[in-house]
Design a protein around this motif. Sequence first.
Motif, PDB file in Angstrom:
ATOM      1  N   ARG A 387      36.012  27.726  38.653  1.00  0.00           N
ATOM      2  CA  ARG A 387      36.152  26.936  37.417  1.00  0.00           C
ATOM      3  C   ARG A 387      36.878  25.634  37.689  1.00  0.00           C
ATOM      4  O   ARG A 387      36.477  24.562  37.229  1.00  0.00           O
ATOM      5  N   ALA A 388      37.957  25.710  38.477  1.00  0.00           N
ATOM      6  CA  ALA A 388      38.737  24.502  38.772  1.00  0.00           C
ATOM      7  C   ALA A 388      37.961  23.536  39.654  1.00  0.00           C
ATOM      8  O   ALA A 388      38.005  22.319  39.457  1.00  0.00           O
ATOM      9  N   HIS A 412      48.167  27.178  36.628  1.00  0.00           N
ATOM     10  CA  HIS A 412      47.731  25.903  36.058  1.00  0.00           C
ATOM     11  C   HIS A 412      46.789  25.226  37.059  1.00  0.00           C
ATOM     12  O   HIS A 412      47.214  24.863  38.168  1.00  0.00           O
ATOM     13  N   PHE A 413      45.544  25.062  36.674  1.00  0.00           N
ATOM     14  CA  PHE A 413      44.545  24.471  37.562  1.00  0.00           C
ATOM     15  C   PHE A 413      44.227  23.052  37.113  1.00  0.00           C
ATOM     16  O   PHE A 413      44.035  22.782  35.919  1.00  0.00           O
ATOM     17  N   ARG A 414      44.141  22.129  38.098  1.00  0.00           N
ATOM     18  CA  ARG A 414      43.766  20.739  37.845  1.00  0.00           C
ATOM     19  C   ARG A 414      42.827  20.264  38.940  1.00  0.00           C
ATOM     20  O   ARG A 414      42.876  20.763  40.078  1.00  0.00           O
ATOM     21  N   SER A 415      41.979  19.295  38.605  1.00  0.00           N
ATOM     22  CA  SER A 415      41.065  18.714  39.596  1.00  0.00           C
ATOM     23  C   SER A 415      41.823  17.741  40.492  1.00  0.00           C
ATOM     24  O   SER A 415      42.751  17.054  40.045  1.00  0.00           O
ATOM     25  N   TYR A 426      43.756  21.775  42.631  1.00  0.00           N
ATOM     26  CA  TYR A 426      45.072  22.280  43.019  1.00  0.00           C
ATOM     27  C   TYR A 426      45.604  23.197  41.918  1.00  0.00           C
ATOM     28  O   TYR A 426      45.135  23.190  40.784  1.00  0.00           O
ATOM     29  N   GLN A 427      46.595  23.957  42.303  1.00  0.00           N
ATOM     30  CA  GLN A 427      47.088  25.027  41.447  1.00  0.00           C
ATOM     31  C   GLN A 427      48.606  25.099  41.523  1.00  0.00           C
ATOM     32  O   GLN A 427      49.187  25.056  42.611  1.00  0.00           O
ATOM     33  N   PHE A 428      49.233  25.161  40.350  1.00  0.00           N
ATOM     34  CA  PHE A 428      50.659  25.456  40.261  1.00  0.00           C
ATOM     35  C   PHE A 428      50.774  26.858  39.654  1.00  0.00           C
ATOM     36  O   PHE A 428      50.233  27.114  38.571  1.00  0.00           O
ATOM     37  N   VAL A 429      51.458  27.730  40.333  1.00  0.00           N
ATOM     38  CA  VAL A 429      51.530  29.127  39.917  1.00  0.00           C
ATOM     39  C   VAL A 429      52.999  29.511  39.715  1.00  0.00           C
ATOM     40  O   VAL A 429      53.864  29.164  40.537  1.00  0.00           O
ATOM     41  N   TYR A 430      53.245  30.223  38.617  1.00  0.00           N
ATOM     42  CA  TYR A 430      54.586  30.701  38.328  1.00  0.00           C
ATOM     43  C   TYR A 430      54.524  32.213  38.114  1.00  0.00           C
ATOM     44  O   TYR A 430      53.607  32.716  37.442  1.00  0.00           O
ATOM     45  N   ASP A 431      55.459  32.904  38.668  1.00  0.00           N
ATOM     46  CA  ASP A 431      55.578  34.350  38.462  1.00  0.00           C
ATOM     47  C   ASP A 431      56.221  34.561  37.094  1.00  0.00           C
ATOM     48  O   ASP A 431      57.388  34.237  36.876  1.00  0.00           O
ATOM     49  N   VAL A 432      55.435  35.063  36.144  1.00  0.00           N
ATOM     50  CA  VAL A 432      55.921  35.236  34.773  1.00  0.00           C
ATOM     51  C   VAL A 432      56.020  36.709  34.412  1.00  0.00           C
ATOM     52  O   VAL A 432      55.973  37.063  33.226  1.00  0.00           O
ATOM     53  N   THR A 433      56.150  37.544  35.415  1.00  0.00           N
ATOM     54  CA  THR A 433      56.209  38.987  35.150  1.00  0.00           C
ATOM     55  C   THR A 433      57.360  39.325  34.215  1.00  0.00           C
ATOM     56  O   THR A 433      57.190  40.058  33.233  1.00  0.00           O
ATOM     57  N   GLU A 434      58.532  38.773  34.505  1.00  0.00           N
ATOM     58  CA  GLU A 434      59.687  39.070  33.663  1.00  0.00           C
ATOM     59  C   GLU A 434      59.488  38.528  32.253  1.00  0.00           C
ATOM     60  O   GLU A 434      59.863  39.170  31.266  1.00  0.00           O
ATOM     61  N   ARG A 435      58.885  37.329  32.164  1.00  0.00           N
ATOM     62  CA  ARG A 435      58.652  36.758  30.839  1.00  0.00           C
ATOM     63  C   ARG A 435      57.679  37.619  30.035  1.00  0.00           C
ATOM     64  O   ARG A 435      57.886  37.857  28.839  1.00  0.00           O
TER      65      ARG A 435
END
Length: 837
Positions: A387-388, A412-415, A426-435
């Motif tokens: 998709r990205a 978060h995916f961006r071209s 490119y991709q920015f990834v955050y571990d949101v398990t606790e959230r």
Amino acid sequence: MTGDPNRPTTEAGNSDLPAAEARNSDMPPTDAGDSDMGLLMRGDPIQFERLFQQAPSFMALHNGPDHVFIMANPAYLQLVGQRPLLGRPLDQALPEAREQGYLDLLNQVYREGRPHAGTEVSYRIEAPGEAPRWVTVDFVCQPLLDESGHVTGVFVLGSDVTARASAQEKLAAKEEQLRQATEGGGVGVWDVDLASGMIYWTTRTREMFGIYSDRPVSLRDFYEGLHPADFEMVSQAFAAVTVPHGAKLYNVEYRTVGKEDGEVRWVAARGVPVMDAHGRVKRVVGSVIDITQRKHDEQRIRNLNDALEQKLSLYLSERKLFGDLVEGTDAMVQVSDHHFNWMAINHAAAVEFERIFGVHPKVGDNMLEALKDFPEQQRGMQAVWTRALTGEEFTDIREFGREGRSRHYEMHFRSLHRDGRRIGAYQFVYDVTERIEKEERLARTEAALAQAQKMEAIGQLVGGIAHDFNNLLQAIRGNFDIIARRVSDPALVARCAEKGQSISARATKLTSQLLAFSREHSFDLKPVSLQRLLQDLEPLFRTTLGARMGYRRVAPLLAAGDLCVMADAVQLEMALLNLVINARDAMMDGGQLVLTVEEDGNTVLIRVTDDGAGMTPEVLARCFDPFFTTKSVGKGSGLGLSQVYGMCKRVDGSVDVQSTPGVGTTVTLRLRRAQPDLQACHPQQAHPHQDARRHHVLVVDDDADVREFLIDAVSSLGHDVVAAADGREALRVLGTERVDLLLADFSMPHMDGAELARHALALRPDLKVVFASGHPDADAFHAATGREAVVLRKPFDIETLRRTLNTQLGMTSGTATDASAVAASASTSAVPPPVTS
């Protein structure tokens, strides 16, 4: 000689060369006998002859009015060409003289006896055997007089200045070329005379100093035109070239301030000193050009360079900072090309990938290859990256990882673009398990809190209505006791029965009000005629207010004609009654209530204004809160204004309250205007006659008491009745007996009214269906039988039942009917006081 028409002329000749402009002068007549020439001729003819022949100046002597040549020296013959002259008149010897005005000039001198001089006069010489040529001469024509003073001839003496004139013409041409070159090139010329302090400035130079007049300029103008910031530097540079053994070149760039226009200009000036024979500087000459644009361009370039340097420095700093941030951030950063190859990956992402999948990725590795042992994860990763990589920019939250090691990630995916071309993503990834876990815990907590608040609200609701319902039940029970004890007194029984009906109507209104507060009451929205509604309600308003309080309706409503609003008539009635009762309670010592109706475009404003006690800001802030009341116990439930607020919101309207303690309160209802509907605004009266034909009605209700009442009521209306306790029994009846109309409760166990109606209509498509229910959701009825659903809203009286059955059984088309509207219209004239705040 032939004159050139393009050269300037004298009075007797012509010539239009600027450098050879003739200057004529008259000299007083002299006696040739007394002149030096005459003395020379009389004293020593030989000496005169020698002078005449050897003189470098040309000479000729003319005699008589025809100007016959009697003498012409070699210089003259050289000038006019070798041709026979002596003894011949001028116009024969020199034919071109007539055309060029030379003959006229001699005639004038001979006639007037006055000498004539010419300077730089040009003539065309056309000597036989020679090419025509131009000569330029300075000459004087001297009349010769005899002893009696008569003119006998003319003596001509002159010099050939052709070479000098040519040089002057060339110089003038060069000067003109220089002027054009300097003016065309934007160069100004200047010449400073140090002795006088005056300056010669060309037009272009003047413009650079903002001087546009032709007035003389001096060194003072020069110094006054210098910009204050450059004055000292320019002054010192100019002074350096004006002293002996000083600077040999004056070369400066400075700013001027226009004397006449005030404009600031940049100029570049160059000059050299001019010395006299003693080595003293007499003048300084030079040129100047306007460099304002160049200076501005240079400044822009400097600004651009500065900006570029700053941007470059910022870019390098940002790049380093970005690198530090990418590596130091908790975010996992990955960049992929179109083939799922890692173009970049930061440390956090590589470590997390290795923790989950046991593979440490690096730039150049392929994502699909790295996840070949995890096909399910590989498919998920490929799906989101595809998709990205096709240009979609999105945020996705997914769970990745092996069993026992899975985590929730917000991606978060961006071209990624370069030179306008998409090269990857490119991709920015955050571990949101606790959230996610916290959100789930919060959702559970909020659900529990909502349930607790709901229970608390239900408790408040029960407590709020308990008192009113106890009063109503007490009145109903009391009247039934009287009927039971005095059954032999028909008048008393009738009176108690009427009271019971009235009290039941009050209970109905309270139930409807509570349902409206719960936002689950099914509003019957249609155009409501305010004229008709207020005419019906105003007697009740006056009764409610009592004798100590006045009531007035402002007239604009009458001017507006049949003004309708989109509302539920019953709920609007209750809202207005609530407002009137609140106004009455606020005007305990008497007062005036004013009801105003105004049009505002597509909106109708209904204002109820009293001059009572008013509300404090604290009370006003809570006036719409349910069960909030300032009245004593038993005087109100606190639902009045809540019902008004709920009614307005349900019809996309609004309510506004303005109140001042000691002055009064104004409540404004803002409702949508509706087009009059003759049937809605002026309902047709039901026909009093009853259908003569008997019909078969199937009554279905799981409550035995209600079922018995319905059986007796329908039978009393002249119909044959068969009854069933639930839906399954009703379907058995439908399969074996004739039924024209199904009268069914909606909320029943095992099979509700909706399911029963669907099965019944499948068996009997022509069957009429009427629901008798207190269920608040109209959509449920329509879902069961379509938009033709007919509802008798509990509680209802036998008259409402009769009208509904007659309407349905007498139908020849599928026109929808809502029996609640019939019930509402039947009770409008005797509306009981609603619950108040």
